[in-house]
Design a protein around this motif. Structure first.
Motif, mmCIF file in Angstrom:
data_model
loop_
_atom_site.group_PDB
_atom_site.id
_atom_site.type_symbol
_atom_site.label_atom_id
_atom_site.label_comp_id
_atom_site.label_asym_id
_atom_site.label_seq_id
_atom_site.Cartn_x
_atom_site.Cartn_y
_atom_site.Cartn_z
ATOM 1 N N UNK A 11 -3.694 -32.936 4.565
ATOM 2 C CA UNK A 11 -2.957 -34.179 4.411
ATOM 3 C C UNK A 11 -2.549 -34.685 5.789
ATOM 4 N N UNK A 12 -2.740 -35.968 6.030
ATOM 5 C CA UNK A 12 -2.474 -36.543 7.343
ATOM 6 C C UNK A 12 -1.222 -37.395 7.322
ATOM 7 N N UNK A 13 -0.551 -37.427 8.455
ATOM 8 C CA UNK A 13 0.619 -38.282 8.654
ATOM 9 C C UNK A 13 0.217 -39.455 9.526
ATOM 10 N N UNK A 14 0.657 -40.660 9.159
ATOM 11 C CA UNK A 14 0.369 -41.851 9.958
ATOM 12 C C UNK A 14 1.378 -41.924 11.106
ATOM 13 N N UNK A 15 0.903 -41.747 12.317
ATOM 14 C CA UNK A 15 1.770 -41.824 13.499
ATOM 15 C C UNK A 15 2.095 -43.278 13.839
ATOM 16 N N UNK A 16 1.095 -44.146 13.728
ATOM 17 C CA UNK A 16 1.296 -45.559 14.007
ATOM 18 C C UNK A 16 0.011 -46.323 13.810
ATOM 19 N N UNK A 17 0.142 -47.626 13.644
ATOM 20 C CA UNK A 17 -1.036 -48.479 13.425
ATOM 21 C C UNK A 17 -0.828 -49.807 14.122
ATOM 22 N N UNK A 18 -1.931 -50.403 14.547
ATOM 23 C CA UNK A 18 -1.894 -51.693 15.236
ATOM 24 C C UNK A 18 -2.882 -52.628 14.556
ATOM 25 N N UNK A 19 -2.404 -53.508 13.661
ATOM 26 C CA UNK A 19 -3.317 -54.405 12.943
ATOM 27 C C UNK A 19 -4.117 -55.312 13.865
ATOM 28 N N UNK A 20 -3.548 -55.714 15.008
ATOM 29 C CA UNK A 20 -4.261 -56.650 15.883
ATOM 30 C C UNK A 20 -5.557 -56.057 16.425
#
Length: 473
Positions: free
Chosen positions: A133-142
């Motif tokens: 199972x993975x944890x989302x550290x961060x995301x950048x939609x741009x």
């Protein structure tokens, strides 16, 4: 003894064999690359819980009867029946499949934002079929980049390369999970660099002809040295499948985003506060340029970095910090890579003269504000362009954040109609001259040259652009 014909036949066979061997020698052998890199490529599946529906309104699973056994087994595995909730209905779930790759031995993984967006659960399947199972550290939609983390030690990792060194025509290879088929390998060449796609102003995409399909998203693009040079992100298609146009995020961009997500949880980009457009042949002639090049400033946000630095509407930006702006899309690519408060030098053409402007860029806002469209009232003025215009009220000028201009009330047959202007558009400049009133617009229109490209700056729904036309009489 061999006759002449037999000798020639044998010679032709030898030449053909030689050409075949040479051709084979020139084609790359991807086997070592795939063996080394595949263990670090992962399959990513997500689940998102959707609002409940009553049992009567729930969607049925697709009918799998009649499908070949392999396809039926695949769909049954990847689209399981939704669990029932305590009320007797079904817990609705949205599922997605994608790819990713491990960039650190302790479990950091890069993929696309759109693969994991809004997911309630992210499962990473490794090459040995184990699932984490993975944890989302961060995301950048741009930039469409997301950074994940799984718990692990001494995990296999990819080698990170430099996308800047890629050349058009270079061989590249993709590994991913198209339609859920893990570790599928496809190869092709770099078709172009620095591509801009609609609504993607800050990523200079790598275009390839590598076969990419749904499920490949987030997977790595390798060079022949086995280094990751991009993240496969988008395809251009009219059928829903591969059509020879695939786009990858340069790894230089992706790693910069990942580093910022890891350290501060968000991404900061440089920002000028301008609206720009392409310089075509007619605009180049209108602004006194030798050839179509650069970024034409169609709008400058009041109080923004560009306004503070002296940039003006009608300026054509030819270079930034010595790097030429060949097409207008080059400018946001360059500005976006810089940190806020960075100092830049812009070479611009203004009124036919070259100038150098120095300024500090700002931070790209989270969401841009759009100005309202204009309309309404005051004295009419007709002119040789086939337009009927009226002056803007003080309220309209304030809403549009402009000091002058006229709004189009009617469009008759004529040059303006041919270039697509319409009622409600606001004209702020004509022939590189600012418009303060309807009377001034008419006077400038009377003096327009014939058989020469003339520019006109138009605001439509708050967005500015320059258009060109010619008067033949």
């Amino acid at each position: 003894m061999l006759n002449f014909k037999s000798c020639m036949t044998a010679l032709a066979a030898v030449l053909l064999l030689g050409q075949t061997l040479v051709a084979r020698a020139e084609l790359p052998d991807f086997t070592p690359l795939v063996e080394e890199a595949s263990p670090a490529v992962v399959n990513i599946s997500t689940r998102q819980k959707l609002p409940q529906r009553s049992a009567g309104g729930a969607q049925a699973m697709p009918d799998l009867e009649g499908l070949p056994p392999m396809l039926r087994e695949f769909f049954e595995r990847n689209m399981p029946q939704a669990p029932r909730n305590p009320q007797g209905g079904r817990q609705r779930e949205a599922q997605s499949l994608g790819s990713g790759f491990i960039i650190s031995k302790d479990g950091y993984i890069l993929t696309n934002n759109h693969v994991v967006a809004d997911a309630d659960e992210i499962i990473v399947r490794l090459s040995d079929r184990s699932e984490l199972e993975a944890k989302l550290i961060g995301a950048d939609p741009r930039s469409d980049v997301a950074l994940l983390k799984v718990e692990g030690k001494d995990l296999p990792i990819v080698k990170i390369g430099k996308s800047e060194g890629l050349k058009v025509g270079s061989w590249v290879l993709a590994i991913g999970s198209p339609f859920g088929f893990d570790h599928s390998v496809t190869a092709g060449i770099v078709s172009a660099k620095g591509r801009s796609l609609p609504n993607e102003n800050y990523v200079p995409f790598i275009q390839t002809d590598v076969a990419i399909n749904p499920g490949n998203s987030g997977g790595p693009l390798f060079n022949l040295d086995g280094e990751v040079v991009g993240i496969n992100s988008q395809i251009f298609t009219r059928s829903g499948g591969f059509m020879g146009l695939s786009f990858a995020i340069p790894i230089d961009v992706a790693m910069s985003v990942a580093d910022q997500l890891k350290s501060q949880g968000k991404v900061s980009r440089g920002w000028l506060g301008v609206v720009i457009q392409e310089v075509n042949k007619d605009l180049a002639e209108s602004f006194g340029l030798d050839k179509p090049a650069g970024a034409l400033v169609a709008q400058v946000q009041e109080g923004g970095p560009a306004a503070k630095g002296g940039l003006q509407v009608g300026d054509v930006i030819l270079s930034m910090n010595g790097q030429p702006i060949i097409v207008s899309a080059d400018l946001p690519h360059l500005v976006g890579t810089l940190k806020p408060d960075s100092k830049i030098k812009l070479e611009v053409v203004r009124g036919g003269s070259h100038k150098t402007l120095e300024m500090a860029i700002g931070a790209l806002p989270e969401e841009g504000d759009e100005m309202a469209a204009a309309g309404g009232g005051a004295e009419r003025s007709s002119n040789r362009l086939g337009l009927s215009v009226v002056e803007l009220t003080d309220e309209q000028k304030k809403a549009l954040d402009i000091k002058g201009g006229v709004v189009i009330k009617d469009v008759q047959e004529g040059p303006a109609a041919m270039v697509g202007v319409r009622p409600g558009d606001v004209i702020t400049h004509l022939n590189n001259k600012a418009i303060a009133s309807a009377k001034e617009f008419t006077e400038i229109a009377k003096e327009l040259p014939k058989d020469r490209s003339v520019s006109m700056r138009v605001l439509r729904q708050g967005r500015a652009s320059f258009i060109t036309f010619k008067l033949n009489e």
